[in-house]
Design an enzyme around this catalytic site. Structure first.
Site, PDB file in Angstrom:
ATOM      1  N   THR A   1      80.092  12.273   2.759  1.00 24.87           N
ATOM      2  CA  THR A   1      79.828  13.261   3.788  1.00 24.87           C
ATOM      3  C   THR A   1      80.281  14.745   3.042  1.00 24.87           C
ATOM      4  OG1 THR A   1      80.863  11.292   4.921  1.00 24.87           O
ATOM      5  CG2 THR A   1      79.768  13.364   6.271  1.00 24.87           C
TER       6      THR A   1
ATOM      7  N   SER B   1      90.031  17.949   2.828  1.00 27.85           N
ATOM      8  CA  SER B   1      90.362  17.828   4.674  1.00 27.85           C
ATOM      9  C   SER B   1      91.717  17.324   5.449  1.00 27.85           C
ATOM     10  CB  SER B   1      89.002  17.139   4.917  1.00 27.85           C
ATOM     11  OG  SER B   1      88.429  17.688   6.481  1.00 27.85           O
TER      12      SER B   1
ATOM     13  N   GLU C   1      81.117  18.041  16.100  1.00 25.10           N
ATOM     14  CA  GLU C   1      81.681  17.170  15.976  1.00 25.10           C
ATOM     15  C   GLU C   1      82.260  16.467  16.675  1.00 25.10           C
ATOM     16  OE1 GLU C   1      79.515  15.525  12.027  1.00 25.10           O
ATOM     17  OE2 GLU C   1      80.761  17.181  11.024  1.00 25.10           O
ATOM     18  N   GLU C   2      82.182  15.339  17.069  1.00 27.08           N
ATOM     19  CA  GLU C   2      83.119  14.255  17.934  1.00 27.08           C
ATOM     20  C   GLU C   2      84.365  14.844  17.411  1.00 27.08           C
ATOM     21  OE1 GLU C   2      83.960  11.812  16.100  1.00 27.08           O
ATOM     22  OE2 GLU C   2      82.410  11.766  14.759  1.00 27.08           O
ATOM     23  N   SER C   3      84.244  14.792  15.555  1.00 26.50           N
ATOM     24  CA  SER C   3      85.288  14.728  14.871  1.00 26.50           C
ATOM     25  C   SER C   3      86.027  15.949  14.676  1.00 26.50           C
ATOM     26  CB  SER C   3      84.831  13.839  13.705  1.00 26.50           C
ATOM     27  OG  SER C   3      83.625  14.646  13.164  1.00 26.50           O
TER      28      SER C   3
ATOM     29  N   ASP D   1      92.343  21.640   5.400  1.00 30.98           N
ATOM     30  CA  ASP D   1      91.329  22.984   4.850  1.00 30.98           C
ATOM     31  C   ASP D   1      90.608  23.751   5.887  1.00 30.98           C
ATOM     32  OD1 ASP D   1      89.888  20.281   6.124  1.00 30.98           O
ATOM     33  OD2 ASP D   1      88.138  21.639   4.620  1.00 30.98           O
TER      34      ASP D   1
ATOM     35  N   LYS E   1      82.685  24.401   9.840  1.00 31.53           N
ATOM     36  CA  LYS E   1      83.041  24.180  11.213  1.00 31.53           C
ATOM     37  C   LYS E   1      83.723  25.376  11.339  1.00 31.53           C
ATOM     38  CE  LYS E   1      84.718  19.960  10.439  1.00 31.53           C
ATOM     39  NZ  LYS E   1      83.675  19.310   9.419  1.00 31.53           N
TER      40      LYS E   1
HETATM   41  C1  G1P Z   1      84.207  12.475   8.796  1.00 34.26           C
HETATM   42  C2  G1P Z   1      83.316  12.636  10.575  1.00 34.26           C
HETATM   43  C3  G1P Z   1      82.352  14.422  10.532  1.00 34.26           C
HETATM   44  C4  G1P Z   1      82.973  14.978   8.997  1.00 34.26           C
HETATM   45  C5  G1P Z   1      83.071  14.637   8.269  1.00 34.26           C
HETATM   46  C6  G1P Z   1      83.871  16.251   7.470  1.00 34.26           C
HETATM   47  O1  G1P Z   1      83.030  11.959   7.894  1.00 34.26           O
HETATM   48  O2  G1P Z   1      83.089  11.767  10.992  1.00 34.26           O
HETATM   49  O3  G1P Z   1      81.768  14.643  11.338  1.00 34.26           O
HETATM   50  O4  G1P Z   1      81.716  16.183   9.017  1.00 34.26           O
HETATM   51  O5  G1P Z   1      84.443  13.595   8.644  1.00 34.26           O
HETATM   52  O6  G1P Z   1      84.739  16.898   7.685  1.00 34.26           O
HETATM   53  P1  G1P Z   1      83.021  10.219   7.504  1.00 34.26           P
HETATM   54  O7  G1P Z   1      83.874   9.918   7.616  1.00 34.26           O
HETATM   55  O8  G1P Z   1      82.534   9.633   9.485  1.00 34.26           O
HETATM   56  O9  G1P Z   1      81.740   9.324   7.004  1.00 34.26           O
HETATM   57 ZN    ZN Z   2      88.000  19.581   7.267  1.00 30.45          ZN
END
Ligand code: G1P
Ligand code: ZN
Length: 541
Positions: free
Chosen positions: A16, A111, A361-363, A277, A374
């Site tokens: 991702t 991250s 994003e919800e995350s 980060d 972001k």
């Molecule tokens: C996760 C979050 C996603 C975010 C990504 C990077 O990815 O769900 O929204 O963009 O980290 O920070 P995932 O582990 O779900 O693929």
């Molecule tokens: Zn991050």
């Protein structure tokens, strides 16, 4: 001799958000070199190019930076702009790429994953727009990693990255810059710093938890030095290679110290945390937690109060699993709302095309078109600016928002480190049954539709398939299931639960209680506990 023979490693497929592995995997001879060379090859080489380089200060970041500098030099790069100490937050790196007109950048971070020799490391390539490489590029990088036979690396002493200034590595210029200054200046162009200084002057109290990660120096400069918040407003402000043992993921589970303080009797007016980060954020008021899906909705609804967005928003975007709270705001504002797959890289095209100003994003990811990542501290400043302009507390702003737009109760349940085959089999079975769910009922909820999300980018027409399962129930509730693309161990199943309540009644429930029927229906349909033997999720946000 700058050319070194090598052989491919398995599993160098970017997820991702770049390539993430255990630090020791990255430290194997040639592992980093292979991936960096594959990246350079996949973007058409770096001859004559200018790159930005920096990371979140985690273990191995400084050593990796030296390798990347020597490789950039041997591959013919003209200049690399590095954050002092090899530090740059992700949003600051994105800003630097854009501001300096660089051709791209390498960000060293995993991250929100823990750091250290036995934890995680990562590398991400960003494009000249300052945003993460799109899928076409990450696929080209992966393809190169599978056939790589050599890499180029200059045999030279390490560069001093502790002192701001220019030096040379072969024919390449290395420019070490203050990692904070340009970013803090950018924030001053967006927000009403005078009003924010007034807020702190009047005694407004805040706790910013940088979780021993990269935002510490940025937050101290912005909140304490430039805005006059008292010393000590920023805690865990020194970036450490292992984040002091903290898990730098700003959510109620991992930022529990901050949670406890904000929910306590004498909590500050406002609380926030950010991740390794610096691109993620969590927002809290005294006695109240703001879900990230609600946060982006509130920011969109109040953006015109912030100088940088006073002219109105072009549009908004959210990832598919994020709740539809912001959709309601967009409808009220008469602007477009885009639904993209998970991951910030999908927002870049929309921003570059001038279609959206805010994304979320919800995350715990929120941001705008001021950069192409972001931005945790940006989100904190947005909230502060809105609080200053409205003269209301976080709790008052949230209550007002729910009355106006209704409430999208929302929660994400994560099941971590599942055996990969078990997780794949579970979702494979769901895929096979997906078309038969319509019209069936579970726990009194009837399935209205179910599908697997596929996204066609409205700007370049590219298609991203298999981006998560959606089961929609009659009445506007839904569950989304997908596997994480950022984990480094086994498979992580994410279950996203949502229920809309229009109000005026029923707006003040606990989300887990409000979502209980959907949680039970999901168990009946997918059988997560039954198939994994897990009693419940590992992390609830
Ligand atoms: C996760 C979050 C996603 C975010 C990504 C990077 O990815 O769900 O929204 O963009 O980290 O920070 P995932 O582990 O779900 O693929
Ligand atoms: Zn991050």
């Amino acid at each position: 001799m700058t050319t070194h023979p090598t052989t491919p490693f398995d599993g160098q497929k970017p997820g991702t958000s770049g390539l993430r592995k255990k630090t020791k995997v990255f430290m194997q001879p040639n592992f980093l070199e292979n991936f960096v060379q594959a990246t350079f090859d996949a973007i058409g080489g770096v001859t004559g190019k200018t790159l930005v380089l920096g990371g979140d200060g985690r273990y191995f970041g400084d050593a990796a930076s030296q390798v990347i500098l020597k490789m950039a030099a041997a591959n013919g790069a003209a200049r690399v702009i590095v954050g002092q100490g090899a530090w740059l937050s992700t949003p600051a790196a994105s800003n630097l790429i854009r501001q300096r007109g660089a051709d791209g950048g390498v960000i060293l971070s995993a991250s929100h994953n823990p750091g250290g020799e036995t934890e995680d490391f990562g590398l991400k390539y960003n494009m000249s727009n300052g945003g993460p490489a799109p899928e076409a590029v990450t696929e080209a990088i992966f393809a190169r990693t599978k056939v790589i036979t050599e890499f180029h690396k200059l045999d030279a002493p390490d560069v001093n990255l502790e002192m701001v200034g220019e030096s040379h590595l072969g024919a390449m210029t290395v420019e070490v810059v203050d990692p904070v200054c340009d970013y803090a200046d950018l924030m001053e162009t967006i927000f009403d710093f005078k009003a924010l200084r007034g807020l702190f002057h009047e005694g407004f109290t805040m706790r910013m938890d940088s979780m021993c990660a990269i935002t510490g120096p940025y937050a101290v400069e912005i909140f304490e030095n430039r805005l006059g918040a008292p010393k000590g407003t920023v805690v865990h402000e020194t970036p450490l290679p292992d984040f002091g043992g903290m898990h730098p993921d700003p959510n109620p589970t991992w930022a529990h110290e901050l949670m406890a303080e904000m929910m306590g009797d004498n909590g500050p007016d406002f609380g926030a945390a950010s991740d390794g980060d610096g691109d993620r954020n969590m927002i809290l008021g005294r006695g109240i937690y703001v879900s990230p899906s609600d946060s982006i909705a509130v920011l969109a609804a109040n953006a015109q109060l912030v100088p940088g967005y006073a002219g109105g928003l072009k549009g908004v975007a959210r990832s598919m699993p994020t709740s539809a709270a912001v959709d309601r705001v967009a409808a009220a504002l008469g602007i477009d709302c885009y639904e993209t797959p998970t991951g910030w890289k999908f927002f870049g095209n929309l921003m570059d095309a001038g279609r959206v100003s805010l994304c979320g994003e919800e995350s715990f990811g929120t941001g705008s078109d001021h950069v192409r990542e972001k931005d945790g501290l940006w989100a904190v400043l947005m909230w502060l600016n809105i609080i200053a302009a409205r003269g209301q507390s976080v709790a008052e702003i949230m209550a007002d928002h729910f009355v106006r737009f209704g409430r999208n109760y929302y929660s994400r349940h994560d099941y971590e480190a599942l055996p990969t085959e078990q997780a794949n089999a579970m979702l494979g079975d769901l895929r096979a049954r997906l078309d038969t769910l319509k019209g069936t009922s579970y726990q009194g909820l009837t399935v209205e539709s179910s599908d697997e999300f596929s996204y066609t980018d409205p700007v370049d027409g590219s298609v991203s398939a298999q981006q998560g399962f959606r089961i929609l129930f009659e009445g506007g509730s839904r569950v989304v299931l997908r596997l994480s693309g950022t984990g480094t161990e086994g498979a992580t199943l994410r279950v996203y639960l949502e229920r809309y309540v229009p109000g005026p009644d029923g707006l003040g429930e606990d989300p887990q209680t409000a979502l209980a029927p959907i949680i039970a229906a999901t168990e009946e349909i997918v059988g997560i506990s039954a198939r994994t033997g897990r009693q419940g999720p590992d992390v609830i946000t």
